[in-house]
Enzyme design. Structure first.
Site, PDB file in Angstrom:
ATOM      1  N   GLU A   1       0.835  -1.292   0.062  1.00 29.26           N
ATOM      2  CA  GLU A   1       0.050  -0.014  -0.007  1.00 29.26           C
ATOM      3  C   GLU A   1       0.597   1.215  -0.049  1.00 29.26           C
ATOM      4  O   GLU A   1       1.765   1.460   0.766  1.00 29.26           O
ATOM      5  CB  GLU A   1      -0.990  -0.015   1.593  1.00 29.26           C
ATOM      6  CG  GLU A   1      -1.530   1.398   1.084  1.00 29.26           C
ATOM      7  CD  GLU A   1      -3.002   1.481   1.894  1.00 29.26           C
ATOM      8  OE1 GLU A   1      -3.573   0.326   2.788  1.00 29.26           O
ATOM      9  OE2 GLU A   1      -3.470   2.634   2.070  1.00 29.26           O
TER      10      GLU A   1
ATOM     11  N   ASP B   1      10.381   7.257  -0.152  1.00 32.94           N
ATOM     12  CA  ASP B   1       9.421   7.474  -1.125  1.00 32.94           C
ATOM     13  C   ASP B   1       8.925   6.121  -2.179  1.00 32.94           C
ATOM     14  O   ASP B   1      10.103   5.487  -2.243  1.00 32.94           O
ATOM     15  CB  ASP B   1      10.251   8.562  -2.291  1.00 32.94           C
ATOM     16  CG  ASP B   1       9.398   8.870  -3.534  1.00 32.94           C
ATOM     17  OD1 ASP B   1       8.382   8.280  -3.793  1.00 32.94           O
ATOM     18  OD2 ASP B   1       9.965   9.949  -4.120  1.00 32.94           O
TER      19      ASP B   1
ATOM     20  N   ASP C   1      -2.758  11.784  -3.241  1.00 30.57           N
ATOM     21  CA  ASP C   1      -2.934  13.312  -3.512  1.00 30.57           C
ATOM     22  C   ASP C   1      -3.254  13.691  -4.926  1.00 30.57           C
ATOM     23  O   ASP C   1      -2.489  13.374  -5.960  1.00 30.57           O
ATOM     24  CB  ASP C   1      -1.358  13.893  -3.204  1.00 30.57           C
ATOM     25  CG  ASP C   1      -0.949  13.787  -1.651  1.00 30.57           C
ATOM     26  OD1 ASP C   1      -1.573  14.176  -0.910  1.00 30.57           O
ATOM     27  OD2 ASP C   1      -0.085  12.963  -1.665  1.00 30.57           O
TER      28      ASP C   1
ATOM     29  N   LYS D   1      -4.093  21.376  -9.739  1.00 31.57           N
ATOM     30  CA  LYS D   1      -3.736  22.614 -10.714  1.00 31.57           C
ATOM     31  C   LYS D   1      -2.775  21.924 -11.713  1.00 31.57           C
ATOM     32  O   LYS D   1      -2.141  20.907 -11.358  1.00 31.57           O
ATOM     33  CB  LYS D   1      -2.939  23.508  -9.795  1.00 31.57           C
ATOM     34  CG  LYS D   1      -3.521  24.257  -8.715  1.00 31.57           C
ATOM     35  CD  LYS D   1      -2.774  25.386  -8.186  1.00 31.57           C
ATOM     36  CE  LYS D   1      -3.820  26.133  -7.136  1.00 31.57           C
ATOM     37  NZ  LYS D   1      -2.669  26.667  -5.973  1.00 31.57           N
TER      38      LYS D   1
ATOM     39  N   ASP E   1     -11.214  10.332  -5.024  1.00 32.18           N
ATOM     40  CA  ASP E   1     -12.609  11.213  -4.850  1.00 32.18           C
ATOM     41  C   ASP E   1     -12.320  12.284  -5.913  1.00 32.18           C
ATOM     42  O   ASP E   1     -13.349  13.136  -5.607  1.00 32.18           O
ATOM     43  CB  ASP E   1     -12.852  11.716  -3.389  1.00 32.18           C
ATOM     44  CG  ASP E   1     -11.618  12.808  -3.009  1.00 32.18           C
ATOM     45  OD1 ASP E   1     -10.493  12.269  -3.296  1.00 32.18           O
ATOM     46  OD2 ASP E   1     -12.141  13.615  -2.100  1.00 32.18           O
TER      47      ASP E   1
ATOM     48  N   THR F   1     -11.305   4.963   4.294  1.00 34.04           N
ATOM     49  CA  THR F   1     -10.009   5.827   4.822  1.00 34.04           C
ATOM     50  C   THR F   1     -10.429   7.138   5.091  1.00 34.04           C
ATOM     51  O   THR F   1     -11.213   7.671   4.732  1.00 34.04           O
ATOM     52  CB  THR F   1      -9.107   5.925   3.694  1.00 34.04           C
ATOM     53  OG1 THR F   1      -9.567   6.931   2.708  1.00 34.04           O
ATOM     54  CG2 THR F   1      -8.996   4.563   2.844  1.00 34.04           C
ATOM     55  N   LYS F   2      -9.460   7.860   5.746  1.00 26.34           N
ATOM     56  CA  LYS F   2      -9.692   9.246   6.220  1.00 26.34           C
ATOM     57  C   LYS F   2      -9.832  10.235   5.260  1.00 26.34           C
ATOM     58  O   LYS F   2     -10.904  11.156   5.269  1.00 26.34           O
ATOM     59  CB  LYS F   2      -8.389   9.726   7.037  1.00 26.34           C
ATOM     60  CG  LYS F   2      -8.362  11.049   7.801  1.00 26.34           C
ATOM     61  CD  LYS F   2      -7.035  11.192   8.499  1.00 26.34           C
ATOM     62  CE  LYS F   2      -7.223  12.504   9.124  1.00 26.34           C
ATOM     63  NZ  LYS F   2      -5.801  12.668   9.934  1.00 26.34           N
ATOM     64  N   PHE F   3      -9.121   9.879   4.144  1.00 27.99           N
ATOM     65  CA  PHE F   3      -9.320  10.959   2.886  1.00 27.99           C
ATOM     66  C   PHE F   3     -10.580  10.521   2.095  1.00 27.99           C
ATOM     67  O   PHE F   3     -11.108  11.324   1.492  1.00 27.99           O
ATOM     68  CB  PHE F   3      -8.204  11.150   2.030  1.00 27.99           C
ATOM     69  CG  PHE F   3      -7.103  11.833   2.591  1.00 27.99           C
ATOM     70  CD1 PHE F   3      -6.251  11.675   3.629  1.00 27.99           C
ATOM     71  CD2 PHE F   3      -6.804  13.176   1.931  1.00 27.99           C
ATOM     72  CE1 PHE F   3      -5.232  12.492   4.180  1.00 27.99           C
ATOM     73  CE2 PHE F   3      -5.976  14.113   2.781  1.00 27.99           C
ATOM     74  CZ  PHE F   3      -5.061  13.788   3.671  1.00 27.99           C
ATOM     75  N   GLU F   4     -10.975   9.206   2.114  1.00 24.87           N
ATOM     76  CA  GLU F   4     -12.141   9.101   1.455  1.00 24.87           C
ATOM     77  C   GLU F   4     -13.548   9.717   2.264  1.00 24.87           C
ATOM     78  O   GLU F   4     -14.419  10.226   1.676  1.00 24.87           O
ATOM     79  CB  GLU F   4     -12.458   7.547   1.410  1.00 24.87           C
ATOM     80  CG  GLU F   4     -13.877   6.935   0.945  1.00 24.87           C
ATOM     81  CD  GLU F   4     -13.738   5.473   0.619  1.00 24.87           C
ATOM     82  OE1 GLU F   4     -12.696   4.796   1.351  1.00 24.87           O
ATOM     83  OE2 GLU F   4     -14.431   4.869  -0.038  1.00 24.87           O
TER      84      GLU F   4
HETATM   85  C1  LIG Z   1      -4.152  12.116   0.326  1.00 21.68           C
HETATM   86  S1  LIG Z   1      -3.112  11.209   1.494  1.00 21.68           S
HETATM   87  C2  LIG Z   1      -4.242   9.631   1.584  1.00 21.68           C
HETATM   88  C3  LIG Z   1      -3.760   9.013   2.672  1.00 21.68           C
HETATM   89  C4  LIG Z   1      -4.712   7.453   2.687  1.00 21.68           C
HETATM   90  N1  LIG Z   1      -4.333   6.704   1.663  1.00 21.68           N
HETATM   91  C5  LIG Z   1      -6.374   7.986   3.035  1.00 21.68           C
HETATM   92  O1  LIG Z   1      -6.886   7.490   1.923  1.00 21.68           O
HETATM   93  O2  LIG Z   1      -6.495   8.354   3.952  1.00 21.68           O
HETATM   94  C6  LIG Z   1      -1.779  10.712   0.369  1.00 21.68           C
HETATM   95  C7  LIG Z   1      -0.705  10.144   1.351  1.00 21.68           C
HETATM   96  O3  LIG Z   1       0.257   9.432   0.094  1.00 21.68           O
HETATM   97  C8  LIG Z   1       1.512   9.813   0.802  1.00 21.68           C
HETATM   98  N2  LIG Z   1       2.451   9.918  -0.234  1.00 21.68           N
HETATM   99  C9  LIG Z   1       2.414  10.498  -1.432  1.00 21.68           C
HETATM  100  N3  LIG Z   1       3.315  10.098  -2.138  1.00 21.68           N
HETATM  101  C10 LIG Z   1       4.076   9.127  -1.650  1.00 21.68           C
HETATM  102  C11 LIG Z   1       5.422   8.553  -2.170  1.00 21.68           C
HETATM  103  N4  LIG Z   1       5.883   8.944  -3.303  1.00 21.68           N
HETATM  104  N5  LIG Z   1       5.682   7.590  -1.268  1.00 21.68           N
HETATM  105  C12 LIG Z   1       5.133   7.432   0.016  1.00 21.68           C
HETATM  106  N6  LIG Z   1       3.949   8.245   0.259  1.00 21.68           N
HETATM  107  C13 LIG Z   1       3.376   8.939  -0.358  1.00 21.68           C
HETATM  108  C14 LIG Z   1       1.368  11.334   1.384  1.00 21.68           C
HETATM  109  O4  LIG Z   1       2.291  11.530   2.491  1.00 21.68           O
HETATM  110  C15 LIG Z   1      -0.192  11.152   2.077  1.00 21.68           C
HETATM  111  O5  LIG Z   1       0.027  10.804   3.213  1.00 21.68           O
END
Ligand SMILES: C[S@@+](CC[C@H](N)C(=O)[O-])C[C@H]1O[C@@H](n2cnc3c(N)ncnc32)[C@H](O)[C@@H]1O
Length: 229
Positions: free
Chosen positions: A60, A112, A135, A139, A171, A208-211
């Protein structure tokens, strides 16, 4: 199609974001890392050595607070789970949950995910890759930061087993449409959706939190599932 080793990752899909790490999360990051953490670096990870067994492996990417990941790991003890997240409070939260559940089938990385895929995971080692609510980078000038691009899809395909799956949920409709196009046009995948578009919301994903946030804002949810060919 460009090589997976070319320009990928001159631009990262995340920026350091704020958010306080609580004392409990900091303590978890320190105390529980030896049990669940995989240190950053460049050395290859051998999943069977890491987990001490051979089992289907789910990766994940960007697990946020880790609740959906923990839910899967608790409910599927015969599968191993590797979670990657760069946001320390989320990692700390996930470690606390992993400890509370006594999970043996979960490891966590703070690096990363693109680097991990490129440098650390062997070809064909993954049964499933999950990207839940990445994310969206709304933009136009930030579109290049979106994780799901053609080159990234190639990289993931190379690490998926011959029957592995890439599952993606968002979303943000324009990102869903972009991901659908990238994956539909990619020679290494076929769409699991019978109508060649989206799949129904997977029942194995805890909200999920963001969902939840997206639903609160009145957004829809679009899910994709593509199978390696
Ligand atoms: C919008 S949040 C969504 C979190 C979770 N999946 C949720 O649905 O609640 C996106 C997450 O992906 C992580 N993220 C983005 N690019 C990443 C990368 N290249 N490697 C590891 N984590 C990453 C960010 O730190 C962030 O916490």
């Amino acid at each position: 199609m460009r090589s997976v080793n070319s320009t990928l990752r001159l631009v990262r899909s995340f920026v350091k974001r704020g958010g306080r790490t609580t004392a409990a999360q900091s303590k978890a990051l320190e105390d529980l890392w030896p049990a669940f953490g995989v240190d950053s670096g460049t050395q290859t990870i051998e999943p069977d050595v890491l987990f001490g067994r051979l089992a289907p492996l789910t990766l994940e990417i960007g697990f946020g607070d880790g609740e959906a990941l923990i839910h899967r790991a608790m409910n599927e003890p015969d599968r191993d789970f590797l979670g990657i997240e760069v946001h320390p409070p989320g990692v700390g939260h996930c470690l606390m949950l992993a400890e509370a559940q006594g999970l043996k089938n979960l490891k966590v990385m703070r690096q990363d995910a693109v680097e991990v895929l490129k440098q650390r995971l062997p070809d064909a080692c993954l049964d499933e890759v999950l990207i839940w609510f990445p994310d969206p980078w709304h933009k136009k000038r930030h579109f290049k930061r979106r994780l799901l691009q053609e080159e990234f899809a190639s990289l993931v395909a190379s690490r998926l087993s011959s029957t592995g799956r890439l599952r993606f949920g968002t979303d943000w409709q324009p990102y869903a449409e972009h991901a659908l196009q990238v994956l539909s046009e990619h020679a290494s995948y076929r769409n699991a959706s019978p109508d060649g578009t989206y799949v129904t919301r997977p029942s194995d994903r805890l909200l999920t939190k963001f969902e939840r946030r997206g639903l609160r804002l009145g957004h829809g949810v679009w899910d994709l599932e593509f199978i390696r060919i």
